[in-house]
Design a protein around this motif. Structure first.
Motif, PDB file in Angstrom:
ATOM      1  N   PHE A  33      -5.405  -1.016   9.126  1.00  0.00           N
ATOM      2  CA  PHE A  33      -5.623   0.340   8.624  1.00  0.00           C
ATOM      3  C   PHE A  33      -4.286   1.041   8.370  1.00  0.00           C
ATOM      4  O   PHE A  33      -4.077   1.646   7.317  1.00  0.00           O
ATOM      5  N   GLN A  34      -3.377   0.953   9.339  1.00  0.00           N
ATOM      6  CA  GLN A  34      -2.074   1.596   9.184  1.00  0.00           C
ATOM      7  C   GLN A  34      -1.302   1.010   8.000  1.00  0.00           C
ATOM      8  O   GLN A  34      -0.676   1.744   7.240  1.00  0.00           O
ATOM      9  N   LYS A  35      -1.363  -0.298   7.844  1.00  0.00           N
ATOM     10  CA  LYS A  35      -0.657  -0.928   6.723  1.00  0.00           C
ATOM     11  C   LYS A  35      -1.205  -0.444   5.390  1.00  0.00           C
ATOM     12  O   LYS A  35      -0.453  -0.223   4.443  1.00  0.00           O
ATOM     13  N   LYS A  36      -2.530  -0.268   5.309  1.00  0.00           N
ATOM     14  CA  LYS A  36      -3.154   0.135   4.042  1.00  0.00           C
ATOM     15  C   LYS A  36      -2.965   1.615   3.734  1.00  0.00           C
ATOM     16  O   LYS A  36      -2.837   1.988   2.574  1.00  0.00           O
ATOM     17  N   TYR A  37      -2.980   2.469   4.756  1.00  0.00           N
ATOM     18  CA  TYR A  37      -3.053   3.901   4.497  1.00  0.00           C
ATOM     19  C   TYR A  37      -1.906   4.731   5.069  1.00  0.00           C
ATOM     20  O   TYR A  37      -1.752   5.880   4.680  1.00  0.00           O
ATOM     21  N   VAL A  38      -1.120   4.190   5.966  1.00  0.00           N
ATOM     22  CA  VAL A  38      -0.092   4.998   6.620  1.00  0.00           C
ATOM     23  C   VAL A  38       1.315   4.541   6.247  1.00  0.00           C
ATOM     24  O   VAL A  38       2.186   5.375   5.997  1.00  0.00           O
ATOM     25  N   TYR A  39       1.551   3.248   6.195  1.00  0.00           N
ATOM     26  CA  TYR A  39       2.902   2.744   6.006  1.00  0.00           C
ATOM     27  C   TYR A  39       3.531   3.186   4.690  1.00  0.00           C
ATOM     28  O   TYR A  39       4.728   3.475   4.641  1.00  0.00           O
ATOM     29  N   LYS A  40       2.759   3.244   3.615  1.00  0.00           N
ATOM     30  CA  LYS A  40       3.311   3.646   2.323  1.00  0.00           C
ATOM     31  C   LYS A  40       3.903   5.061   2.419  1.00  0.00           C
ATOM     32  O   LYS A  40       5.016   5.307   1.963  1.00  0.00           O
ATOM     33  N   ARG A  41       3.160   5.963   3.035  1.00  0.00           N
ATOM     34  CA  ARG A  41       3.635   7.333   3.208  1.00  0.00           C
ATOM     35  C   ARG A  41       4.877   7.358   4.100  1.00  0.00           C
ATOM     36  O   ARG A  41       5.825   8.103   3.853  1.00  0.00           O
ATOM     37  N   ASN A  42       4.880   6.516   5.136  1.00  0.00           N
ATOM     38  CA  ASN A  42       6.046   6.453   6.034  1.00  0.00           C
ATOM     39  C   ASN A  42       7.288   5.925   5.316  1.00  0.00           C
ATOM     40  O   ASN A  42       8.395   6.380   5.576  1.00  0.00           O
ATOM     41  N   VAL A  43       7.099   4.951   4.442  1.00  0.00           N
ATOM     42  CA  VAL A  43       8.228   4.414   3.676  1.00  0.00           C
ATOM     43  C   VAL A  43       8.805   5.508   2.788  1.00  0.00           C
ATOM     44  O   VAL A  43      10.028   5.679   2.711  1.00  0.00           O
ATOM     45  N   ILE A  44       7.929   6.273   2.140  1.00  0.00           N
ATOM     46  CA  ILE A  44       8.398   7.359   1.266  1.00  0.00           C
ATOM     47  C   ILE A  44       9.170   8.399   2.078  1.00  0.00           C
ATOM     48  O   ILE A  44      10.258   8.835   1.668  1.00  0.00           O
ATOM     49  N   LYS A  45       8.641   8.785   3.225  1.00  0.00           N
ATOM     50  CA  LYS A  45       9.348   9.751   4.080  1.00  0.00           C
ATOM     51  C   LYS A  45      10.685   9.187   4.550  1.00  0.00           C
ATOM     52  O   LYS A  45      11.694   9.899   4.562  1.00  0.00           O
ATOM     53  N   SER A  46      10.678   7.920   4.933  1.00  0.00           N
ATOM     54  CA  SER A  46      11.917   7.283   5.408  1.00  0.00           C
ATOM     55  C   SER A  46      12.971   7.238   4.308  1.00  0.00           C
ATOM     56  O   SER A  46      14.160   7.475   4.564  1.00  0.00           O
ATOM     57  N   ILE A  47      12.548   6.936   3.091  1.00  0.00           N
ATOM     58  CA  ILE A  47      13.491   6.912   1.967  1.00  0.00           C
ATOM     59  C   ILE A  47      14.064   8.310   1.751  1.00  0.00           C
ATOM     60  O   ILE A  47      15.273   8.472   1.534  1.00  0.00           O
ATOM     61  N   GLY A  48      13.213   9.325   1.828  1.00  0.00           N
ATOM     62  CA  GLY A  48      13.684  10.701   1.673  1.00  0.00           C
ATOM     63  C   GLY A  48      14.729  11.073   2.704  1.00  0.00           C
ATOM     64  O   GLY A  48      15.808  11.585   2.361  1.00  0.00           O
ATOM     65  N   PHE A  49      14.424  10.799   3.971  1.00  0.00           N
ATOM     66  CA  PHE A  49      15.397  11.095   5.029  1.00  0.00           C
ATOM     67  C   PHE A  49      16.634  10.205   4.911  1.00  0.00           C
ATOM     68  O   PHE A  49      17.749  10.627   5.222  1.00  0.00           O
TER      69      PHE A  49
END
Length: 186
Positions: A33-49
């Protein structure tokens, strides 16, 4: 009378089985579930920071005496760590909370157009003073908010990006597995 027999026949499930879920199976499904719905958003946030951190590093090289740049770089690094740590913390907390359900049993019934998951309640639990019946969960197979995945040892059904159902193959016959796979189009 003939109409009633036809309705009863149409109402019979294609397959139905009882199952239980281990904490390990729940955790693996939650990771999916996290891989499908959470990780993409986390990658985007991580790239921003990360981009902000690079900007602060550049500022540090230009003027190493500006202490605020060091502080802001540390904030960016901490934010990236917290983004990823939070996933692990949520998963660990959820698994602790689900331990009380580990001995529960469920019934999965698959129909032409829907599935139903019911909690099997023992007679002892039904006689308890504070017993409240648990409504069966029903879901249309063509609902756009239903996402299904097959893993080696289980099927994972995700409803509305919020509810996760785990169907362990160890509790299913080969025919059950094939029926679920076919109806969920996996």
């Amino acid at each position: 009378m003939e109409e009633n027999m036809i309705q009863e026949t149409e109402q019979a499930p294609l397959t139905s089985f009882e199952f239980d879920i281990s904490i390990k199976e729940e955790e693996q499904a939650f990771i999916l579930f996290q891989k499908k719905y959470v990780y993409k958003r986390n990658v985007i946030k991580s790239i921003g920071f990360g981009l902000l951190a690079v900007a602060f590093i550049v500022s540090i090289f230009r003027d190493p005496k500006q202490a605020i740049n060091y502080f802001l770089l540390a904030v960016c690094a901490a934010a990236i760590v917290l983004i990823w740590y939070n996933n692990r913390h949520i998963r660990k907390t959820l698994m602790e909370a689900l331990k009380i359900l580990e001995d529960d049993r469920y019934r999965f019934s698959l129909y032409d157009d829907r599935f139903v998951i019911e909690t099997i309640v023992s007679e002892e639990e039904q006689k308890a003073e504070d017993f409240e019946p648990i409504e069966p969960q029903e879901m249309k197979l063509d609902d756009p908010m239903l996402d299904a995945a097959e893993q080696d040892d289980k099927f994972v059904l995700i409803v509305r990006k919020a509810t996760i159902y785990v169907l362990p193959k160890r509790c299913m016959s080969q025919q059950d597995i094939e029926n679920v796979r076919e109806k969920l189009k996996l």
